[in-house]
Design a protein around this motif. Structure first.
Motif, short mmCIF file in Angstrom:
data_model
loop_
_atom_site.label_atom_id
_atom_site.label_comp_id
_atom_site.label_asym_id
_atom_site.label_seq_id
_atom_site.Cartn_x
_atom_site.Cartn_y
_atom_site.Cartn_z
N LEU A 49 0.83 -1.21 0.00
CA LEU A 49 0.00 0.00 0.00
C LEU A 49 0.87 1.26 0.00
O LEU A 49 0.52 2.28 0.58
CB LEU A 49 -0.93 -0.01 1.22
CG LEU A 49 -1.83 -1.24 1.34
CD1 LEU A 49 -2.63 -1.20 2.64
CD2 LEU A 49 -2.78 -1.34 0.15
N ALA A 57 -3.52 3.72 4.50
CA ALA A 57 -3.08 2.32 4.37
C ALA A 57 -3.67 1.46 5.48
O ALA A 57 -4.09 0.32 5.26
CB ALA A 57 -1.56 2.25 4.38
N HIS A 60 -7.37 0.87 4.80
CA HIS A 60 -7.51 -0.18 3.78
C HIS A 60 -7.25 -1.56 4.40
O HIS A 60 -7.95 -2.53 4.10
CB HIS A 60 -6.55 0.06 2.63
CG HIS A 60 -6.92 1.20 1.74
ND1 HIS A 60 -8.22 1.54 1.46
CD2 HIS A 60 -6.13 2.08 1.04
CE1 HIS A 60 -8.23 2.58 0.63
NE2 HIS A 60 -6.98 2.92 0.38
#
Length: 303
Positions: A49, A57, A60
């Motif tokens: 990421l 990140a 996610h």
């Protein structure tokens, strides 16, 4: 896993979650869902990421249902300053992500610099450093001393053809008569690039496997397919294809024996991060990462 199968799986999980919520509201006991990764600490090498800042990140990562990281320095700065350490810890805790590993970091015989890295690892609760140490006696003598003092493992990272730690034997020769916490980070993709079987590599290292980067590679032998693919690749990937006839790909779509890797790790009672590292689709990797994770979940069922 085909996209329709992945969609069906997500639908099933959503229904199961709703049912569990209903049981809680009704006062009846709800049972915890089984671990889809079978006890393995499947996480991300956060380099996957790299196009995103740390908060994004981590968001996610949470969305992907992953709870472990091996971070690279962009997301968790290598600093021993209390303010920096506390900020990184706060970010990780807020996303329910545990930082198990870190790297890849370089080591030489400079003890001051080495201690700074180990001090950082200890402050962050890191158990393993993926590392690229200088291949000389002075550096390994220093690492011998520091892994014992700090109780933090060194996992020597292979990096494919042409690298100083290309083959498993390039790592193994530096482990003789060294502390047990000096071992290997097995990057399955790079070992495939080096025409080595990652399952056999894990078996060679045995309990000295202190890290895993899980990625897949496929061989592209057809000149016609190479010619078709090449214009879509970055210059680095074009070079890799031209020299090695190989490309990184989604887990399960290449030559990696995922089940064999997990079985070998299970026999070792491996407890550190199994870090998925996906190097492609830098700016939009999430759909591919979901497919990679689905492949791991399917492999876990066969372990």
């Amino acid at each position: 896993m085909p996209l329709n199968a992945a969609t069906s799986r997500r639908g099933f999980l959503a229904s199961a979650a709703a049912a569990a919520g209903g049981l809680l509201l009704s006062g009846r006991p709800a049972f915890a869902a089984p671990d889809p990764y079978g006890g393995f600490k499947v996480g991300l090498q956060s380099y996957t990421l790299r196009a995103f800042d740390a908060p994004t990140a981590l968001a996610h990562t949470k969305m992907l249902g992953i709870k472990y990281w091996e971070s690279f320095p962009k997301h968790v700065p290598l600093s021993t300053l209390p303010a920096s350490v506390n900020e990184s810890k706060k970010l990780l805790a807020g996303s329910d992500v545990t930082l198990l590993s870190y790297g890849v970091v370089r080591f030489s015989n400079d003890e001051t610099k080495a201690r700074e890295i180990f001090d950082f690892a200890k402050a962050m609760g890191i158990v393993s450093l993926s590392a690229d140490p200088d291949p000389d006696r002075q550096t390994f003598d220093l690492l011998d001393k520091l892994v014992a003092e700090y109780d933090v493992a060194i996992a020597i990272h292979n990096h494919g053809p042409g690298h100083r730690y290309d083959k498993a034997d390039d790592v193994l020769k530096w482990l003789t008569n060294r502390h047990e916490k000096i071992g290997a980070c097995v990057d399955t993709g790079h070992y495939l690039r080096s025409n080595e079987n990652p399952v056999e590599v894990i078996q060679k290292f045995g309990p000295r496997v202190h890290g895993v980067h899980l990625k897949d590679v496929r061989t592209v032998k057809s000149p016609e397919e190479q010619e078709k693919i090449a214009p879509t690749l970055t210059k680095n990937r074009q070079g890799m294809l031209a020299k090695e006839n190989k490309l990184f790909t989604v887990l399960g779509e290449g030559e990696l024996d995922i089940v064999g890797v997990l079985q070998a790790l299970k026999k070792l009672n491996y407890q550190n991060c199994v870090a998925l590292e996906y190097e492609e689709s830098e700016k939009n990797p999430l759909a591919d990462v979901e497919l990679c994770l689905a492949a791991v979940r399917e492999a876990v069922k066969k372990v």
